[in-house]
Each structure stands twice: as C-alpha cells, then as structure tokens.
Design a protein around this motif. Structure first.
Motif, mmCIF file in Angstrom:
data_model
loop_
_atom_site.group_PDB
_atom_site.id
_atom_site.type_symbol
_atom_site.label_atom_id
_atom_site.label_comp_id
_atom_site.label_asym_id
_atom_site.label_seq_id
_atom_site.Cartn_x
_atom_site.Cartn_y
_atom_site.Cartn_z
ATOM 1 N N GLU A 146 0.844 -1.205 0.000
ATOM 2 C CA GLU A 146 0.000 0.000 0.000
ATOM 3 C C GLU A 146 0.877 1.251 0.000
ATOM 4 O OE1 GLU A 146 -3.294 0.635 -0.227
ATOM 5 O OE2 GLU A 146 -3.541 -1.500 -0.647
ATOM 6 N N LEU A 147 1.971 1.205 0.764
ATOM 7 C CA LEU A 147 2.858 2.371 0.831
ATOM 8 C C LEU A 147 3.571 2.622 -0.497
ATOM 9 C CD1 LEU A 147 4.445 2.222 4.408
ATOM 10 C CD2 LEU A 147 2.500 3.577 3.605
ATOM 11 N N ASP A 148 3.755 1.569 -1.294
ATOM 12 C CA ASP A 148 4.359 1.737 -2.640
ATOM 13 C C ASP A 148 3.599 2.783 -3.456
ATOM 14 O OD1 ASP A 148 6.415 -0.117 -2.337
ATOM 15 O OD2 ASP A 148 5.261 -1.783 -3.206
ATOM 16 N N ARG A 149 2.272 2.807 -3.314
ATOM 17 C CA ARG A 149 1.457 3.769 -4.075
ATOM 18 C C ARG A 149 1.829 5.200 -3.702
ATOM 19 N NH1 ARG A 149 -3.784 4.396 -3.081
ATOM 20 N NH2 ARG A 149 -3.911 3.275 -1.100
ATOM 21 N N TYR A 150 2.078 5.411 -2.412
ATOM 22 C CA TYR A 150 2.408 6.762 -1.940
ATOM 23 C C TYR A 150 3.833 7.144 -2.339
ATOM 24 C CZ TYR A 150 -2.087 6.512 0.091
ATOM 25 O OH TYR A 150 -3.442 6.392 0.205
ATOM 26 N N ARG A 157 5.544 14.017 -7.523
ATOM 27 C CA ARG A 157 5.079 15.334 -7.072
ATOM 28 C C ARG A 157 6.166 16.242 -6.505
ATOM 29 N NH1 ARG A 157 -0.837 15.523 -4.721
ATOM 30 N NH2 ARG A 157 -1.929 14.134 -6.135
ATOM 31 N N GLY A 158 7.206 15.656 -5.926
ATOM 32 C CA GLY A 158 8.282 16.485 -5.378
ATOM 33 C C GLY A 158 8.510 16.276 -3.906
ATOM 34 N N LYS A 159 8.889 17.360 -3.215
ATOM 35 C CA LYS A 159 9.269 17.271 -1.806
ATOM 36 C C LYS A 159 8.076 16.852 -0.936
ATOM 37 C CE LYS A 159 10.678 21.148 0.507
ATOM 38 N NZ LYS A 159 11.571 22.248 0.890
ATOM 39 N N ASP A 195 16.135 1.817 -0.464
ATOM 40 C CA ASP A 195 15.955 1.264 -1.816
ATOM 41 C C ASP A 195 14.526 1.398 -2.307
ATOM 42 O OD1 ASP A 195 18.500 0.490 -1.801
ATOM 43 O OD2 ASP A 195 18.116 -1.675 -1.516
ATOM 44 N N ARG A 196 13.599 1.036 -1.431
ATOM 45 C CA ARG A 196 12.203 0.961 -1.859
ATOM 46 C C ARG A 196 11.439 2.267 -1.640
ATOM 47 N NH1 ARG A 196 8.337 -4.191 -0.203
ATOM 48 N NH2 ARG A 196 6.344 -3.394 -1.000
ATOM 49 N N PHE A 197 11.807 3.010 -0.597
ATOM 50 C CA PHE A 197 11.026 4.209 -0.229
ATOM 51 C C PHE A 197 11.869 5.484 -0.078
ATOM 52 C CE2 PHE A 197 8.602 0.564 1.588
ATOM 53 C CZ PHE A 197 7.410 0.732 0.887
ATOM 54 N N PRO A 198 12.731 5.786 -1.073
ATOM 55 C CA PRO A 198 13.593 6.971 -0.918
ATOM 56 C C PRO A 198 12.796 8.272 -0.766
ATOM 57 C CG PRO A 198 13.665 6.164 -3.183
ATOM 58 C CD PRO A 198 12.937 5.119 -2.372
ATOM 59 N N SER A 199 11.707 8.415 -1.525
ATOM 60 C CA SER A 199 10.943 9.676 -1.469
ATOM 61 C C SER A 199 10.235 9.825 -0.125
ATOM 62 C CB SER A 199 9.920 9.740 -2.604
ATOM 63 O OG SER A 199 10.529 9.428 -3.819
ATOM 64 N N ALA A 202 12.739 10.845 2.604
ATOM 65 C CA ALA A 202 13.108 12.269 2.545
ATOM 66 C C ALA A 202 11.937 13.126 3.022
ATOM 67 C CB ALA A 202 13.511 12.642 1.124
ATOM 68 N N TRP A 203 10.735 12.725 2.628
ATOM 69 C CA TRP A 203 9.508 13.436 3.027
ATOM 70 C C TRP A 203 9.338 13.419 4.546
ATOM 71 C CZ3 TRP A 203 5.025 11.041 5.138
ATOM 72 C CH2 TRP A 203 3.873 11.840 5.171
ATOM 73 N N THR A 204 9.573 12.266 5.159
ATOM 74 C CA THR A 204 9.452 12.148 6.615
ATOM 75 C C THR A 204 10.368 13.167 7.301
ATOM 76 O OG1 THR A 204 8.956 9.793 6.407
ATOM 77 C CG2 THR A 204 9.663 10.544 8.576
ATOM 78 N N ARG A 205 11.596 13.306 6.793
ATOM 79 C CA ARG A 205 12.526 14.288 7.378
ATOM 80 C C ARG A 205 12.002 15.708 7.200
ATOM 81 N NH1 ARG A 205 16.344 10.455 5.374
ATOM 82 N NH2 ARG A 205 16.533 11.549 3.379
ATOM 83 N N GLU A 206 11.473 16.008 6.022
ATOM 84 C CA GLU A 206 10.924 17.355 5.766
ATOM 85 C C GLU A 206 9.726 17.637 6.660
ATOM 86 O OE1 GLU A 206 11.966 19.844 3.994
ATOM 87 O OE2 GLU A 206 13.631 18.785 3.042
#
Ligand code: GSH
Length: 241
Positions: A146-150, A157-159, A195-199, A202-206
């Motif tokens: 399910e998280l793959d979709r996000y 979309r970006g940051k 590997d699987r969830f780089p975006s 990064a989003w979590t940190r932002e």
C-alpha cells in the motif's frame, strides 16, 4: 492557541464547559491520529481554537449529543458542528482560506482526495500489525505494498504531496508516519528502506521540520506508552499530564 484550562480528558459525569460565542472548539483525544489531522490543519493555518479532550472509554453524555457517532475529532463554533477528520479539514480549508491546502482545480482535488480516502487501507493494516505484533508476515507485505502507491505518487510530485509546499494529503497521512517507529521497533521489516522508499524517507525528514508537525507531535516514548495501554485495553488518555 489552546485556551482551555485543562488538557485532561473529560469523562462521563463531568460538567459541560460552556462554549463562548465566536470561539472555535475542537473535541479531541491527545493521541488520536484522526484528531491530529485536524490539529495539523488548525496549526498550519494559525486558526485560534480551544481544545476539549474526551475520555473515549467513558464519554460524557453531552459529547454524544454533539456527535452521536461518538468519534473525535469534532469541530464546534456557535450553532455549527462538524465531524469526521476529512470533512473537518475540508471545512477549515474552505472557511479559513489562508495557507490553502486543497487544490482549486476539481480534478486535482479529486486525485488528492483519492489518495487520502484510500489511505484507510494503510491505517487499518497499521493497527492490525500493531495489535498482533505483526505475527502474520503477509499483513506486513500488504502494508508495504500500500505504501508503494504513496512512494510512486510522491516521486512524481516532489518534496511534498503538494509539490514545493505541503497540501492536505501530507497532513491527512502524516500521523501514521509519526507513529511508524512503534512498528519499526518490534518489526524491523516494517522500516522504510532507502531502496524501496527513498521519497517517503526524505519526506518524513521534511515533515518533521514543519512547525505544525512539531507542535502537534508526541515523542516515541509517549506514543509507545499510549499504544501499549491501548493494546492492553486500558489506554491512558492523560498520559504525561
Ligand atoms: N473516520 C473517523 C475520522 O476520520 O474522523 C475516525 C475517527 C476515530 O476513529 N477516532 C477514534 C475515536 O474517536 C479515536 S483515534 N474512537 C472512539 C470510539 O471508537 O468510540
């Protein structure tokens, strides 16, 4: 922005606190991720409001009159009552247009709504894993799928889900990412891998840097304590007060 004298949960039998004219009130529970969605929007838009926390195992009768379904969050102002987190947030975005969170374009708005409505798949799997300590590995695989979709959507979309800026989608899904370390601690396979969830990583940190996130969040120890109580059927709504 919180003006109520107490953060403690109001229990059955407690007296209704009169609502002053023109004041916006949020009925909440300190650790509820759905109420946090609305707290995030209130803070982000810098809307003045007061909070009344509700003991969800022993709800005051007056709360059930305000929301017969008995769930938080609920917004109340003068003779207006709004409940359901998605509805509350859209209402706030319409009535307080500063720092707009929903797109004005109807199709974009529909696509965003699609993302946060279907997030209920993630939230129910999250709770299933938390409650069972992830004893069924298939459930963890479904959760990550399910998280793959996000991840895929965010990559486009970006940051943030709003691009350079946060939008409603970011706030609607954030509370479960704040709580993800609860699963990670017991089940390393629930960690978001680079590997699987780089975006999403990064989003979590932002997200952690946003003032709205910082002012509504609880630390790991507090989330752990509340979740353990919930699992034992004895949640402490006043934990840490
Ligand atoms: N669909 C609702 C929303 O989006 O607002 C869900 C809200 C919800 O489940 N809130 C929980 C609640 O009020 C607390 S986290 N539970 C009280 C109960 O189940 O009686």
């Amino acid at each position: 922005y919180t003006t109520m004298a107490t953060q403690k949960a109001y229990v059955q039998g407690s007296k209704f606190v009169e609502l002053a004219p023109g004041i916006l009130r949020l009925y909440s529970m300190r650790f509820c991720p759905y109420a946090q969605r609305t707290r995030l929007v209130l803070e982000h838009k810098r809307i003045p409001y007061e909070t009344v926390n509700i003991h969800l195992r022993k709800k005051p009768d007056w709360f059930l009159q305000i929301n017969p379904i008995g769930l938080v969050p609920v917004l109340q102002k003068d003779d207006k009552i709004v409940y359901e987190s998605a509805v509350c947030n859209d209402y706030l975005d319409d009535v307080y247009p500063q720092n707009k969170l929903n797109p004005t374009d109807s199709y974009q708005k529909a696509k965003d709504r699609q993302l946060y409505e279907t997030f209920s798949n993630v939230t129910s799997l999250f709770m299933k894993i938390a409650v069972t300590h992830g004893e069924n590995p298939k459930v963890i695989q479904r959760f990550l799928k399910e998280l793959d979709r996000y991840e895929a959507e965010l990559k486009k979309r970006g940051k943030f889900f709003g691009g350079d800026k946060v939008c409603m989608v970011d706030f609607m899904i954030w509370p479960w990412f704040e709580r993800l370390p609860l699963l990670n601690q017991v089940l390393p396979e629930t960690r978001l891998s680079q590997d699987r969830f780089p975006s999403l990583l990064a989003w979590t940190r932002e997200m952690h840097l946003l003032p709205a996130v910082q002012s509504t969040m609880y630390d790991f120890k507090t989330h752990r304590a509340f979740m353990d109580g919930l699992r034992d059927g004895n949640p402490d709504y006043d934990y840490g007060l």
